[in-house]
Design an enzyme around this catalytic site. Sequence first.
Site, PDB file in Angstrom:
ATOM      1  CB  CYS A   1       1.917 -12.812  -1.808  1.00  0.00           C
ATOM      2  SG  CYS A   1       1.173 -11.511  -0.845  1.00  0.00           S
TER       3      CYS A   1
ATOM      4  CD  GLU B   1     -15.383 -28.732 -19.822  1.00  0.00           C
ATOM      5  OE1 GLU B   1     -16.086 -28.500 -20.816  1.00  0.00           O
ATOM      6  OE2 GLU B   1     -14.583 -29.695 -19.756  1.00  0.00           O
TER       7      GLU B   1
ATOM      8  CE1 TYR C   1       6.957  -3.048  -3.882  1.00  0.00           C
ATOM      9  CE2 TYR C   1       8.057  -4.792  -5.116  1.00  0.00           C
ATOM     10  CZ  TYR C   1       6.912  -4.246  -4.583  1.00  0.00           C
ATOM     11  OH  TYR C   1       5.721  -4.879  -4.749  1.00  0.00           O
TER      12      TYR C   1
ATOM     13  CB  THR D   1       3.915  -8.678   4.804  1.00  0.00           C
ATOM     14  OG1 THR D   1       4.063  -7.977   6.031  1.00  0.00           O
ATOM     15  CG2 THR D   1       3.579 -10.134   5.100  1.00  0.00           C
ATOM     16  CB  CYS D   2       3.150  -8.763  -0.381  1.00  0.00           C
ATOM     17  SG  CYS D   2       2.841  -9.556  -1.954  1.00  0.00           S
TER      18      CYS D   2
ATOM     19  CD  GLU E   1      -1.776 -19.404   1.564  1.00  0.00           C
ATOM     20  OE1 GLU E   1      -0.853 -18.722   2.038  1.00  0.00           O
ATOM     21  OE2 GLU E   1      -2.580 -18.975   0.718  1.00  0.00           O
TER      22      GLU E   1
ATOM     23  CG  HIS F   1     -14.283 -30.746 -23.292  1.00  0.00           C
ATOM     24  ND1 HIS F   1     -14.772 -31.091 -22.047  1.00  0.00           N
ATOM     25  CD2 HIS F   1     -14.001 -31.899 -23.933  1.00  0.00           C
ATOM     26  CE1 HIS F   1     -14.782 -32.406 -21.959  1.00  0.00           C
ATOM     27  NE2 HIS F   1     -14.318 -32.926 -23.066  1.00  0.00           N
TER      28      HIS F   1
ATOM     29  NE  ARG G   1     -13.494 -18.161  13.590  1.00  0.00           N
ATOM     30  CZ  ARG G   1     -13.428 -16.830  13.723  1.00  0.00           C
ATOM     31  NH1 ARG G   1     -14.472 -16.082  13.427  1.00  0.00           N
ATOM     32  NH2 ARG G   1     -12.324 -16.271  14.166  1.00  0.00           N
TER      33      ARG G   1
ATOM     34  CG  ASP H   1      -2.555  -6.314   5.794  1.00  0.00           C
ATOM     35  OD1 ASP H   1      -3.362  -6.195   4.847  1.00  0.00           O
ATOM     36  OD2 ASP H   1      -1.739  -7.254   5.882  1.00  0.00           O
TER      37      ASP H   1
ATOM     38  N   GLY I   1      -5.978 -22.239  11.923  1.00  0.00           N
ATOM     39  CA  GLY I   1      -6.851 -22.822  10.909  1.00  0.00           C
ATOM     40  C   GLY I   1      -7.261 -21.793   9.871  1.00  0.00           C
TER      41      GLY I   1
ATOM     42  N   GLY J   1       0.818  -1.220   0.000  1.00  0.00           N
ATOM     43  CA  GLY J   1       0.000   0.000   0.000  1.00  0.00           C
ATOM     44  C   GLY J   1       0.839   1.252   0.000  1.00  0.00           C
TER      45      GLY J   1
ATOM     46  CE  LYS K   1       0.923 -17.766  -0.910  1.00  0.00           C
ATOM     47  NZ  LYS K   1       0.004 -17.062  -0.060  1.00  0.00           N
TER      48      LYS K   1
ATOM     49  CB  THR L   1      -0.934  -7.986  -1.814  1.00  0.00           C
ATOM     50  OG1 THR L   1      -0.034  -8.353  -0.775  1.00  0.00           O
ATOM     51  CG2 THR L   1      -0.203  -7.152  -2.842  1.00  0.00           C
TER      52      THR L   1
ATOM     53  CE1 TYR M   1      -6.874 -16.105   1.980  1.00  0.00           C
ATOM     54  CE2 TYR M   1      -7.997 -15.609   4.038  1.00  0.00           C
ATOM     55  CZ  TYR M   1      -7.941 -15.535   2.658  1.00  0.00           C
ATOM     56  OH  TYR M   1      -8.931 -14.911   1.958  1.00  0.00           O
ATOM     57  CB  ILE M   2      -0.701 -18.067   7.510  1.00  0.00           C
ATOM     58  CG1 ILE M   2      -0.817 -16.665   6.885  1.00  0.00           C
ATOM     59  CG2 ILE M   2       0.759 -18.422   7.761  1.00  0.00           C
ATOM     60  CD1 ILE M   2      -0.186 -15.542   7.688  1.00  0.00           C
TER      61      ILE M   2
HETATM   62  P1  NDP Z   1      -6.402 -15.854  10.094  1.00  0.00           P
HETATM   63  O1  NDP Z   1      -7.071 -14.783  10.862  1.00  0.00           O
HETATM   64  O2  NDP Z   1      -6.851 -16.193   8.715  1.00  0.00           O
HETATM   65  O3  NDP Z   1      -6.433 -17.201  10.939  1.00  0.00           O
HETATM   66  C1  NDP Z   1      -5.985 -17.231  12.269  1.00  0.00           C
HETATM   67  C2  NDP Z   1      -6.238 -18.634  12.787  1.00  0.00           C
HETATM   68  O4  NDP Z   1      -5.617 -18.774  14.061  1.00  0.00           O
HETATM   69  C3  NDP Z   1      -7.716 -18.936  12.980  1.00  0.00           C
HETATM   70  O5  NDP Z   1      -7.937 -20.263  12.602  1.00  0.00           O
HETATM   71  C4  NDP Z   1      -7.911 -18.739  14.478  1.00  0.00           C
HETATM   72  O6  NDP Z   1      -8.923 -19.552  15.010  1.00  0.00           O
HETATM   73  C5  NDP Z   1      -6.576 -19.197  15.008  1.00  0.00           C
HETATM   74  N1  NDP Z   1      -6.245 -18.580  16.297  1.00  0.00           N
HETATM   75  C6  NDP Z   1      -6.326 -17.275  16.639  1.00  0.00           C
HETATM   76  N2  NDP Z   1      -5.912 -17.094  17.901  1.00  0.00           N
HETATM   77  C7  NDP Z   1      -5.560 -18.315  18.362  1.00  0.00           C
HETATM   78  C8  NDP Z   1      -5.071 -18.785  19.621  1.00  0.00           C
HETATM   79  N3  NDP Z   1      -4.864 -17.946  20.646  1.00  0.00           N
HETATM   80  N4  NDP Z   1      -4.824 -20.108  19.761  1.00  0.00           N
HETATM   81  C9  NDP Z   1      -5.053 -20.966  18.741  1.00  0.00           C
HETATM   82  N5  NDP Z   1      -5.518 -20.574  17.531  1.00  0.00           N
HETATM   83  C10 NDP Z   1      -5.769 -19.266  17.361  1.00  0.00           C
HETATM   84  O7  NDP Z   1      -4.862 -15.452  10.142  1.00  0.00           O
HETATM   85  P2  NDP Z   1      -3.602 -15.904   9.330  1.00  0.00           P
HETATM   86  O8  NDP Z   1      -2.504 -15.682  10.298  1.00  0.00           O
HETATM   87  O9  NDP Z   1      -3.753 -17.248   8.733  1.00  0.00           O
HETATM   88  O10 NDP Z   1      -3.559 -14.856   8.141  1.00  0.00           O
HETATM   89  C11 NDP Z   1      -3.682 -13.455   8.382  1.00  0.00           C
HETATM   90  C12 NDP Z   1      -4.313 -12.760   7.210  1.00  0.00           C
HETATM   91  O11 NDP Z   1      -3.371 -12.684   6.150  1.00  0.00           O
HETATM   92  C13 NDP Z   1      -5.497 -13.506   6.607  1.00  0.00           C
HETATM   93  O12 NDP Z   1      -6.707 -13.148   7.234  1.00  0.00           O
HETATM   94  C14 NDP Z   1      -5.475 -13.085   5.164  1.00  0.00           C
HETATM   95  O13 NDP Z   1      -6.272 -11.935   5.009  1.00  0.00           O
HETATM   96  C15 NDP Z   1      -4.030 -12.749   4.903  1.00  0.00           C
HETATM   97  N6  NDP Z   1      -3.419 -13.797   4.063  1.00  0.00           N
HETATM   98  C16 NDP Z   1      -3.862 -13.985   2.790  1.00  0.00           C
HETATM   99  C17 NDP Z   1      -3.330 -14.958   1.997  1.00  0.00           C
HETATM  100  C18 NDP Z   1      -3.841 -15.166   0.611  1.00  0.00           C
HETATM  101  O14 NDP Z   1      -4.504 -14.296   0.084  1.00  0.00           O
HETATM  102  N7  NDP Z   1      -3.600 -16.323   0.006  1.00  0.00           N
HETATM  103  C19 NDP Z   1      -2.250 -15.815   2.462  1.00  0.00           C
HETATM  104  C20 NDP Z   1      -1.869 -15.565   3.825  1.00  0.00           C
HETATM  105  C21 NDP Z   1      -2.438 -14.586   4.578  1.00  0.00           C
HETATM  106  P3  NDP Z   1     -10.492 -19.121  15.076  1.00  0.00           P
HETATM  107  O15 NDP Z   1     -11.079 -19.450  13.742  1.00  0.00           O
HETATM  108  O16 NDP Z   1     -11.002 -19.966  16.182  1.00  0.00           O
HETATM  109  O17 NDP Z   1     -10.502 -17.659  15.390  1.00  0.00           O
END
Ligand code: NDP
Length: 452
Positions: free
Chosen positions: A48, A440, A99, A42-43, A181, A435, A204, A302, A175, A16, A51, A310, A177-178
């Site tokens: 990104c 498709e 950059y 970060t990206c 991945e 096809h 989620r 962010d 659980g 940004g 990764k 990004t 994105y990161i």
């Molecule tokens: P997210 O917010 O996507 O996920 C965080 C995860 O950690 C959730 O599953 C959450 O659980 C869990 N969590 C949070 N706190 C705790 C805790 N105290 N103990 C155990 N588990 C916990 O964050 P990420 O770090 O994966 O990614 C950050 C952001 O970066 C993403 O939201 C996305 O926008 C961006 N990103 C995008 C990518 C892409 O476009 N491909 C790739 C990587 C990142 P719960 O569901 O219970 O809250």
Amino acid sequence: MSTFDYDLFVIGAGSGGVRAARMAASFGARVAIAEDQYMGGTCVNVGCVPKKLYVYASQFGKGFDDAVGFGWKGKKPQFDWTTLRDNKKGEIARLNDIYDTLLQGAGADVINGRGRIIDAHTVAVGDTHYSADKLLIATGGWPFVPEFPGNEHAVTSNEIFDLETFPRRLVIVGGGYIAVEFAGIFNGLGANVTQLYRQSLFLRGFDLDIRKHAAQEIPNSGIDLKFEVNVRSIKQIKDGLRVELDDGTALEADAVLYATGRNPNLAGLGLENVNVTLNDAGTIAVDHAFQTTEASIFAVGDVIGGMELTPVALAEGMAFARRQFGGMNQQVDYDFIPSAVFCQPTIGTVGFTEEQARVEFGELRLFKSNFRPLKHTLSGREEKSFMKLIVDATTDRVVGLHMMGPDAGEITQGFAVAMRAGATKAIFDTTIGIHPTTAEEFVTLREPWTGD
Ligand code: NDP
């Protein structure tokens, strides 16, 4: 003539900040940009770009196995972590230079160091003070690791790319994105990966069918995926780390990756010196023009929350520069932003989840397809693709498109254009498919889904 040193001072040279600085400079503004870590943020450095390079690396592992069914025979090559890590480092260094060159070429002054806000028009970097008509905060986010005994042994996405040795046994917590991945990356590279998620179903915020499909496919790919479990403590032992879980069991690992979300990167920024309000989540509150409650201070990316992607930060940086320095009244349209999760197979998503669409539109028509991709008839790989369309029954508009399967990112990007243009299911139906492709399927889904 302004009495300030600069028209715009940007804090943070990530996606940004760099975009805003370059565009503002191209409109003739006198711009400075301060960065204390790495050009591109970060990206480019720990997100990104590396990764995706690691995702490519990880896909070769199963690719060599797939090839056997197509007649390729011979000894499987061995993976070498040092080669991947060091080649990645070289590529990122090249991008850092680009950059830097782009910013200098645009006429912006690049200042190495952390910017600290002194007052509404002054930023200090080290002992030097710079004044500017407008300040832009684009400091992004920073990985969050919860407090628990032994959390100093955990690594985050900031460190995982550059581990000294390859983690043969990797525990991943989270659980989102990161987490998914990196589980796919290290599984593909040959590590034993255990992924832990604290609730009953991960990812989620994604469509429920996608979450359920992912919960089947990810363990099929070899990852030990455990739900409803969390880490109690991590201890250093002779041969690595001992990870004690709250269900009373324990795991041994070479590394533990925490991917438990990211916080806005505000430490040491000097916000206490100005009238900038934060949202409940700790992100910076801005209006539609990215202006904070301190009239001369703006923020994008962010650090303001929302969709932490990004391309969103780029759009915000661009809209800010056009409005403030280009005389254009541009706003960012946040509708139908596509995104992909580069787990394996990949998730692609655009528009409403079924759960959101029911609230927004009421009656829906759903179309779903679950199939084995053509490639895996010969590769023998047990991997299924899933695709889903959500249609507003009243207007026939396609309001949600979700898939998990090969090339989901590429496919979803294309369909996002049609969906932003308001494409109806009738338009999808009259579009001739290519096809044989996976994509498709989205234009040949004839029968509405009537229940499991
Ligand atoms: P997210 O917010 O996507 O996920 C965080 C995860 O950690 C959730 O599953 C959450 O659980 C869990 N969590 C949070 N706190 C705790 C805790 N105290 N103990 C155990 N588990 C916990 O964050 P990420 O770090 O994966 O990614 C950050 C952001 O970066 C993403 O939201 C996305 O926008 C961006 N990103 C995008 C990518 C892409 O476009 N491909 C790739 C990587 C990142 P719960 O569901 O219970 O809250």
